[in-house]
Enzyme design. Structure first.
Site, PDB file in Angstrom:
ATOM      1  N   ARG A  50       0.807  -1.228   0.000  1.00 33.98           N
ATOM      2  CA  ARG A  50       0.000   0.000   0.000  1.00 33.98           C
ATOM      3  C   ARG A  50       0.835   1.272   0.000  1.00 33.98           C
ATOM      4  O   ARG A  50       0.393   2.300  -0.502  1.00 33.98           O
ATOM      5  CB  ARG A  50      -0.944  -0.011   1.199  1.00 33.98           C
ATOM      6  CG  ARG A  50      -2.235  -0.746   0.884  1.00 33.98           C
ATOM      7  CD  ARG A  50      -3.279  -0.462   1.882  1.00 33.98           C
ATOM      8  NE  ARG A  50      -2.723  -0.645   3.224  1.00 33.98           N
ATOM      9  CZ  ARG A  50      -3.426  -0.649   4.334  1.00 33.98           C
ATOM     10  NH1 ARG A  50      -4.707  -0.457   4.291  1.00 33.98           N
ATOM     11  NH2 ARG A  50      -2.862  -0.832   5.507  1.00 33.98           N
ATOM     12  N   LYS A 153       4.833 -18.379   5.915  1.00 30.03           N
ATOM     13  CA  LYS A 153       4.224 -18.818   7.165  1.00 30.03           C
ATOM     14  C   LYS A 153       3.722 -17.609   7.942  1.00 30.03           C
ATOM     15  O   LYS A 153       4.214 -16.513   7.675  1.00 30.03           O
ATOM     16  CB  LYS A 153       5.202 -19.643   7.985  1.00 30.03           C
ATOM     17  CG  LYS A 153       6.464 -18.896   8.368  1.00 30.03           C
ATOM     18  CD  LYS A 153       7.154 -19.512   9.534  1.00 30.03           C
ATOM     19  CE  LYS A 153       6.426 -19.246  10.818  1.00 30.03           C
ATOM     20  NZ  LYS A 153       7.243 -18.662  11.905  1.00 30.03           N
ATOM     21  N   ASP A 182       8.716 -23.124   4.396  1.00 36.76           N
ATOM     22  CA  ASP A 182       9.217 -23.359   5.738  1.00 36.76           C
ATOM     23  C   ASP A 182      10.725 -23.185   5.591  1.00 36.76           C
ATOM     24  O   ASP A 182      11.392 -24.052   5.009  1.00 36.76           O
ATOM     25  CB  ASP A 182       8.892 -24.781   6.217  1.00 36.76           C
ATOM     26  CG  ASP A 182       9.358 -24.992   7.649  1.00 36.76           C
ATOM     27  OD1 ASP A 182      10.440 -24.481   8.003  1.00 36.76           O
ATOM     28  OD2 ASP A 182       8.641 -25.656   8.405  1.00 36.76           O
ATOM     29  N   HIS A 183      11.263 -22.069   6.069  1.00 35.78           N
ATOM     30  CA  HIS A 183      12.653 -21.770   5.701  1.00 35.78           C
ATOM     31  C   HIS A 183      13.639 -22.789   6.277  1.00 35.78           C
ATOM     32  O   HIS A 183      14.755 -22.908   5.783  1.00 35.78           O
ATOM     33  CB  HIS A 183      13.032 -20.325   6.049  1.00 35.78           C
ATOM     34  CG  HIS A 183      13.300 -20.075   7.493  1.00 35.78           C
ATOM     35  ND1 HIS A 183      12.307 -19.873   8.416  1.00 35.78           N
ATOM     36  CD2 HIS A 183      14.465 -19.989   8.191  1.00 35.78           C
ATOM     37  CE1 HIS A 183      12.847 -19.679   9.606  1.00 35.78           C
ATOM     38  NE2 HIS A 183      14.148 -19.749   9.503  1.00 35.78           N
ATOM     39  N   GLU A 221      16.830 -20.751  20.933  1.00 30.59           N
ATOM     40  CA  GLU A 221      17.181 -19.403  20.477  1.00 30.59           C
ATOM     41  C   GLU A 221      17.588 -18.555  21.672  1.00 30.59           C
ATOM     42  O   GLU A 221      17.020 -18.702  22.761  1.00 30.59           O
ATOM     43  CB  GLU A 221      15.980 -18.740  19.818  1.00 30.59           C
ATOM     44  CG  GLU A 221      15.491 -19.453  18.565  1.00 30.59           C
ATOM     45  CD  GLU A 221      14.431 -18.632  17.865  1.00 30.59           C
ATOM     46  OE1 GLU A 221      14.780 -17.891  16.942  1.00 30.59           O
ATOM     47  OE2 GLU A 221      13.260 -18.717  18.270  1.00 30.59           O
ATOM     48  N   ASP A 240       4.520 -21.047  16.399  1.00 30.78           N
ATOM     49  CA  ASP A 240       5.620 -20.314  15.768  1.00 30.78           C
ATOM     50  C   ASP A 240       6.756 -21.234  15.327  1.00 30.78           C
ATOM     51  O   ASP A 240       7.378 -21.000  14.287  1.00 30.78           O
ATOM     52  CB  ASP A 240       6.154 -19.258  16.758  1.00 30.78           C
ATOM     53  CG  ASP A 240       7.161 -18.328  16.116  1.00 30.78           C
ATOM     54  OD1 ASP A 240       6.839 -17.758  15.057  1.00 30.78           O
ATOM     55  OD2 ASP A 240       8.271 -18.162  16.674  1.00 30.78           O
ATOM     56  N   HIS A 245       8.773 -25.762  11.799  1.00 30.03           N
ATOM     57  CA  HIS A 245      10.190 -26.127  11.751  1.00 30.03           C
ATOM     58  C   HIS A 245      10.511 -27.455  12.459  1.00 30.03           C
ATOM     59  O   HIS A 245      11.181 -28.317  11.904  1.00 30.03           O
ATOM     60  CB  HIS A 245      11.044 -25.012  12.376  1.00 30.03           C
ATOM     61  CG  HIS A 245      10.727 -23.643  11.839  1.00 30.03           C
ATOM     62  ND1 HIS A 245      10.379 -23.433  10.526  1.00 30.03           N
ATOM     63  CD2 HIS A 245      10.701 -22.418  12.424  1.00 30.03           C
ATOM     64  CE1 HIS A 245      10.162 -22.130  10.334  1.00 30.03           C
ATOM     65  NE2 HIS A 245      10.345 -21.502  11.467  1.00 30.03           N
ATOM     66  N   LYS A 331      12.620 -19.404  23.416  1.00 27.13           N
ATOM     67  CA  LYS A 331      13.308 -18.120  23.214  1.00 27.13           C
ATOM     68  C   LYS A 331      14.019 -17.732  24.506  1.00 27.13           C
ATOM     69  O   LYS A 331      13.693 -18.230  25.584  1.00 27.13           O
ATOM     70  CB  LYS A 331      12.286 -17.043  22.853  1.00 27.13           C
ATOM     71  CG  LYS A 331      11.581 -17.311  21.538  1.00 27.13           C
ATOM     72  CD  LYS A 331      11.441 -16.045  20.724  1.00 27.13           C
ATOM     73  CE  LYS A 331      10.730 -16.288  19.414  1.00 27.13           C
ATOM     74  NZ  LYS A 331      11.636 -16.687  18.334  1.00 27.13           N
ATOM     75  N   LYS A 336      22.136 -20.264  21.181  1.00 24.28           N
ATOM     76  CA  LYS A 336      21.419 -20.577  19.944  1.00 24.28           C
ATOM     77  C   LYS A 336      21.949 -21.913  19.445  1.00 24.28           C
ATOM     78  O   LYS A 336      23.157 -22.076  19.255  1.00 24.28           O
ATOM     79  CB  LYS A 336      21.700 -19.500  18.894  1.00 24.28           C
ATOM     80  CG  LYS A 336      20.990 -19.713  17.568  1.00 24.28           C
ATOM     81  CD  LYS A 336      21.234 -18.534  16.633  1.00 24.28           C
ATOM     82  CE  LYS A 336      20.693 -18.778  15.240  1.00 24.28           C
ATOM     83  NZ  LYS A 336      19.233 -18.766  15.145  1.00 24.28           N
TER      84      LYS A 336
HETATM   85  C1  BG6 Z   1      10.666 -18.037  12.465  1.00 24.42           C
HETATM   86  C2  BG6 Z   1       9.972 -17.696  13.754  1.00 24.42           C
HETATM   87  O1  BG6 Z   1       9.869 -18.848  11.668  1.00 24.42           O
HETATM   88  O2  BG6 Z   1      11.868 -18.713  12.750  1.00 24.42           O
HETATM   89  C3  BG6 Z   1      10.857 -16.884  14.661  1.00 24.42           C
HETATM   90  O3  BG6 Z   1       8.783 -16.957  13.478  1.00 24.42           O
HETATM   91  C4  BG6 Z   1      12.184 -17.574  14.860  1.00 24.42           C
HETATM   92  O4  BG6 Z   1      10.237 -16.637  15.911  1.00 24.42           O
HETATM   93  C5  BG6 Z   1      12.791 -17.960  13.523  1.00 24.42           C
HETATM   94  O5  BG6 Z   1      13.041 -16.698  15.565  1.00 24.42           O
HETATM   95  C6  BG6 Z   1      14.031 -18.815  13.716  1.00 24.42           C
HETATM   96  O6  BG6 Z   1      14.678 -19.001  12.499  1.00 24.42           O
HETATM   97  P1  BG6 Z   1      16.241 -19.244  12.433  1.00 24.42           P
HETATM   98  O7  BG6 Z   1      16.505 -19.456  10.993  1.00 24.42           O
HETATM   99  O8  BG6 Z   1      16.892 -18.011  12.990  1.00 24.42           O
HETATM  100  O9  BG6 Z   1      16.507 -20.426  13.287  1.00 24.42           O
END
Ligand code: BG6
Length: 485
Positions: A50, A153, A182-183, A221, A240, A245, A331, A336
């Site tokens: 927008r 997502k 889904d990355h 994380e 989330d 994941h 979190k 990490k």
């Molecule tokens: C995302 C979540 O899909 O993945 C986040 O919404 C999370 O909350 C993130 O921090 C984690 O991804 P990565 O690649 O940093 O492990």
């Protein structure tokens, strides 16, 4: 040897282009694909949202994204050429006229081709209207070239909403045109799970209940919820992180070998194993919140939303009957680390004079991130003694392939969507199977008779003590092999 992958000429339309993801991930990924000569000969990127930007203003904005999030690959000269492919068109996701204008705009640029990749990166509340308007404007029609849609997502909020969204998606696009992101599936190390299991002969014969005692999947994380309180408080860690994941990592670890790597063969096996997960018992779940979570902007002062969860689950099939799978994610934790730990059974007979507390089972750890690699712990004889010692065989990406060889997950995923390979994207049945399990846990938590069911944990720890007790009850303990990487 690298297999040269050739993409068809195409337009890439990013809906929700003024958002964070475009700057942080999408444009940097497209730029890096361009630098690696993986983009099609002809391509146009059109950002839609927008906000009112000119092409130049939008290019300036996304250049800052590349400079910030991919500084090591940014070069003025390359950017100068690449950015000429980027355009911007203001539009309202809920108004059909915006789509008609977009269609006409795209047709002006699409000289000699008509393929389009639509990337849905808007707020999820706009997914349905975007899909419906694409249909109404005739933009899903493949008469002029292929049409594909990438959907970010979260895909749904529950089984019912995911099903409803799948129905809308399927009323506009066929499943073969749909790419649900889904990355985690785009991460090199997640893809390597399949290589590790199926490009070798030595692991698969022992990858079952006869040899494996239990499996742990950790996605820890250090970051907290940050400025995402509004979104996160309505979602929580199960929606989330677990629904997508962790469940995908579980599926890659536990699935049967597919008959080929074709998208549907691969995804069929993942869906099968997800469908074989036994409904999770409430007593096999732990949820908790980091101590000051409720002070986050956008979070309710009496929020019960968990920022941490641990689950124990079982897979009801021949391979995994009776083997516990422990999953945890949270979190504001100590470190990490995303890791899959496979703990093997003890030898049937202890021949050596090793005290019980010093007998260690073999452990295989697949380190997804940050220090990507694989570790195998086994027992060796301590020289000049009768004792044993645990030693390790290690594989690290850095030492085997060189530093910084791991591309961003979005590069692989966008490239695959352009190539028409949906293998690393979730299919509708996988998504629904995973939501079915999560819904069971979420409903159980809602009905939990205890007044304040959410436990608390301190920032910078490994989470609540209840998560340790969950494993302790079976004589197990959380481990991270990559702890000392
Ligand atoms: C995302 C979540 O899909 O993945 C986040 O919404 C999370 O909350 C993130 O921090 C984690 O991804 P990565 O690649 O940093 O492990």
């Amino acid at each position: 040897m690298t297999i040269r992958e050739i993409c068809d000429p195409a337009s890439i339309v990013i809906f929700g282009a003024s958002g964070d993801l475009t700057q942080r991930k999408l444009i940097p990924a497209l730029y890096n694909l361009y630098r690696k000569k993986r983009m099609p000969e002809q391509f146009t990127i059109v950002g839609v949202s927008r906000s009112a930007f000119t092409d130049e203003q939008f290019r300036d904005k996304v250049r800052e994204g590349v400079k910030t999030f991919s500084p090591e690959t940014y070069h003025d000269a390359d950017w100068g050429i690449f950015s000429q492919h980027i355009h911007y068109l203001p539009g309202n996701a809920t108004e059909l006229d915006s789509y008609k204008a977009l269609d006409a705009y795209l047709k002006q640029h699409e000289v000699g081709y008509g393929n389009r990749l639509y990337y849905l990166s808007t707020a999820p509340s706009l997914y349905v209207s975007t899909l419906e308007n694409l249909f109404a404007a005739g933009m899903a029609n493949e008469a002029d070239g292929w049409r594909r849609i990438v959907i970010e997502k979260p895909f749904g909020y529950s089984l019912a909403t995911a099903r409803a969204l799948n129905q809308t998606v399927h009323s506009v696009f066929e499943e073969r045109q749909v790419y649900r992101i889904d990355h985690y599936l785009g991460k090199e190390t997640a893809q390597n799970i399949l290589f590790f299991r199926f490009a070798n002969t030595i692991f698969e014969p022992i990858w079952n209940r006869t040899y494996i005692d239990h499996v742990q999947i950790t996605v820890a994380e250090t970051v907290d919820v940050g400025r995402r309180g509004d979104y996160y408080d309505g979602a929580g860690v199960l929606r989330d992180m677990f629904q997508n994941h962790l469940m995908q990592l579980l599926a890659l670890t536990a699935m049967e070998p597919p008959i080929s790597l074709k998208a549907d063969d691969l995804r069929g096996e993942k869906a099968k194993v997800m469908n074989a997960v036994r409904p999770i018992l409430l007593r096999d779940t732990v949820r908790a919140q980091y101590r000051d979570y409720r002070q986050t902007e956008g979070v309710a002062p009496d929020s019960q939303t968990p920022t941490y969860a641990a689950l124990k689950l079982f897979i009801d099939n021949w391979r995994w009957q009776g083997v516990p799978f422990y999953l945890r994610s949270g979190k504001a934790l100590k470190r990490k680390s995303s890791e899959i730990v496979v703990q093997f059974r003890n030898p049937p007979l202890q021949l050596f004079d090793i005290p019980r507390q010093e007998q260690h089972p073999n452990v295989l750890s697949i380190c997804i991130q940050p220090d990507e690699g694989i570790h195998l712990k086994f027992e060796a004889k301590l020289p000049d003694s009768r004792e044993g010692k645990t030693v390790e065989m290690e594989f690290h990406y850095d030492t085997s392939f060189g530093k910084n060889q791991i591309p961003e997950a979005y590069e692989r995923l966008i490239l695959d969507a352009l190539l028409g390979d949906a293998g690393l994207f979730a299919r509708s049945d996988e998504i629904e199977a995973s939501w079915r399990l999560m819904d069971g846990v979420l409903e159980g938590w809602e009905k939990d008779p205890r007044a304040l069911p959410t436990a608390f944990y301190e920032r910078g720890t490994w989470g609540p003590v209840e998560a340790d007790e969950l494993l302790d009850a079976n004589g197990h303990a959380w481990t991270l092999a990559c702890e000392h990487c």
